[in-house]
Design an enzyme around this catalytic site. Sequence first.
Site, mmCIF file in Angstrom:
data_model
loop_
_atom_site.group_PDB
_atom_site.id
_atom_site.type_symbol
_atom_site.label_atom_id
_atom_site.label_comp_id
_atom_site.label_asym_id
_atom_site.label_seq_id
_atom_site.Cartn_x
_atom_site.Cartn_y
_atom_site.Cartn_z
ATOM 1 N N HIS A 1 -11.135 -5.858 9.442
ATOM 2 C CA HIS A 1 -11.667 -5.624 8.095
ATOM 3 C C HIS A 1 -13.023 -4.933 8.098
ATOM 4 O O HIS A 1 -13.749 -5.010 7.099
ATOM 5 C CB HIS A 1 -11.790 -6.946 7.331
ATOM 6 C CG HIS A 1 -10.482 -7.538 6.913
ATOM 7 N ND1 HIS A 1 -9.628 -8.133 7.807
ATOM 8 C CD2 HIS A 1 -9.878 -7.604 5.709
ATOM 9 C CE1 HIS A 1 -8.551 -8.560 7.154
ATOM 10 N NE2 HIS A 1 -8.671 -8.244 5.883
ATOM 11 N N GLU B 1 0.809 -1.228 0.000
ATOM 12 C CA GLU B 1 0.000 0.000 0.000
ATOM 13 C C GLU B 1 0.840 1.275 0.000
ATOM 14 O O GLU B 1 0.496 2.252 -0.663
ATOM 15 C CB GLU B 1 -0.965 0.005 1.193
ATOM 16 C CG GLU B 1 -2.200 -0.871 0.989
ATOM 17 C CD GLU B 1 -1.936 -2.353 1.191
ATOM 18 O OE1 GLU B 1 -0.838 -2.698 1.698
ATOM 19 O OE2 GLU B 1 -2.806 -3.173 0.858
#
Lengths: 324, 339
Positions: A129, A60
């Site tokens: 998540h 990322e």
Amino acid sequence: MPVITYREALNQALREEMQRDSNVFLMGEDIGLFEGAYKVTAGLFAEFGEKRVRDTPIAEEEIVGLGIGSAMVGLRPVIEIMTINFSLLALDQIVNNAAKLRYMFAGGVQMPLVIRMPEGGGNQLTAQHSQSLAVWFAHVPGLLVVAPSSPADAKGLLKTSIRDNNPVIFIEHFALYNTRGELPDGELLLPIGKADVKRVGEDVTIISHSRMVQVALAAAEQLAGQGISAEVVDLRTLRPLDKETVVNSVRKTSRAVVLEEGWPTYGISAEVTAFVQDMAFDYLDAPIRRIGGAEVPMPYARNVERAAIPSDQTVIAAVKELVA
Amino acid sequence: MERKSRTVVPKERVDALGTREQLLRYLKLMVLIRRFEEKAGEMYLRAKIGGYLHLNIGEEGTVVGSVSALEERDYLYTSYRDHGYAIARGVNPKAVMAELFGKATGCSQGRGGSMHLFDARVHFLGGYGIVAAHIPVATGTALAATYRGTDEVTMCIFGEGATNIGAFHEGLNVAKLWRLPVVFVCTNNIYGMGTAVNRASAVSEIYRKACAYDIAAERVDGMDVLAVRDACLRGVERARKESEPTLIETMTYRYRGHSMADPARYRSEAEVRWWRERDPILTLETKLKEQGMVTQEEMDDIEANVERVVEESVEFADRSPAPSLDDLYKNVYAESEGR
């Protein structure tokens, strides 16, 4: 007017802007050949090829850095971070570089960068998540933060975001991708920084954004059956906030409930409450009520997870207390 | 660890020493950077400069050698130890000193300071304050060249301390995977603040880390401006012709501490002396004198000229106006279409 899903609306926005401007390109994990973890980029790899729809490694910080460095020299990258939870690995790039370089370098660079990512819970994806972290980005000067609740808003705001010369954090929601809505015909561009009154009412204003707007609308529909008229204001943009639209609504209804899916401590509802009491103090007939997610890491078991996320029933209960 | 011999490029010179004009230019630039940095340190002690101040003193060979390998159209990124790189790249020393003084005439208009010099006109894309975080950004600029099919090369300067963090590895991986035209220059000055490289990195020879990504790499004497230039020329050519990344490790030393706040008690006087004997300016000066390419009289002229440039930069910075308070919010956002 055609009816499409939130996912299709985003896909149309990406396709139209890529057709319009050859500097627009996409990067992200599994967005190409795999067509996206949530299929937002379906068909784009086949249409535009691997140069403009770039599958990246799971990295990322590098992905966002690639976006920043290419935006600085004139490209218009649109990055997909698979979920907002993984953006924490890129926070340094977003906060220390994307948000600051224009200022630090005295306007010497543009930063036409869009970072798309879904947030939210509700699918038993558990603690790592299921977070709603939009407010982390909304805190930072230099970023624009957009969080649409409907297919039309998603399309119109994504197209505008891609054309903007500022870094835009574009927050989507897992549970909205299949939501259907009408799409106006023709070119659809919606301004960043404008809230929208999604339902007109008289007795109370419910202020929210993203999926919680759908929850607020469901609550307002049920409240109407019980004789309470609720106005629903969709913030749509979290930075900059459209204070005027919110305050005008509260001045009319004299009561406000601020609803968010994320943890309310230091949250979006805290910010909205602060400016509403400041700008509409004399109009308020009751304290402003805040509703947010339970302050726990999201649990797995379905019943417990449901209890941790605000529902239409939570909103109805709060409104009834307020107007009683 | 098995080492692939192909990751180390043969060290034959790309060029001979270079033309006399080039060599004198390197010498002048190194002297300018040395005297500029000494003056900056002095101005810091006189409270004309605030915040952090990281000096390039001792590293001039690496600074001038690396930047000299670039063409005008190429791009340069550096860490926060950036004054010398900005000057070598062509940013006016007056604008650099004015930035250190926090003036409106500074190259970042008093918004960046020592660590965030910037000048788009000479493709100096900035000094960055977070260790290694500009490596992914530099790969993005290199990506833009491949995207457009143009041949600009991006050079990214960072210290050896930057090679132990994820951004370095993520950047090198993508640079090789996507064949990006980027030259990574690791200035190994042995210390990350006060922690020596062998106390922070499992592999102290930084160039060897490139083999994990099958990236061409070499280690050069960072005190020798010509060795640095030649290695960087090889890297730049590889980037431009083959669209392949390179990692160059330059062995160098900062004579001062990490910043002005660091008295550098973690290293011995003998060690500092050892490096000072390899001083990059002295090394080139001696070489040129031996070859009869420069006389002592010419050296004196260089010193006198540099002193004037540095004095003028201080005068300029001193008499420049502070930034206007009306501009506090300027450039936080761009005015864009659609808003």
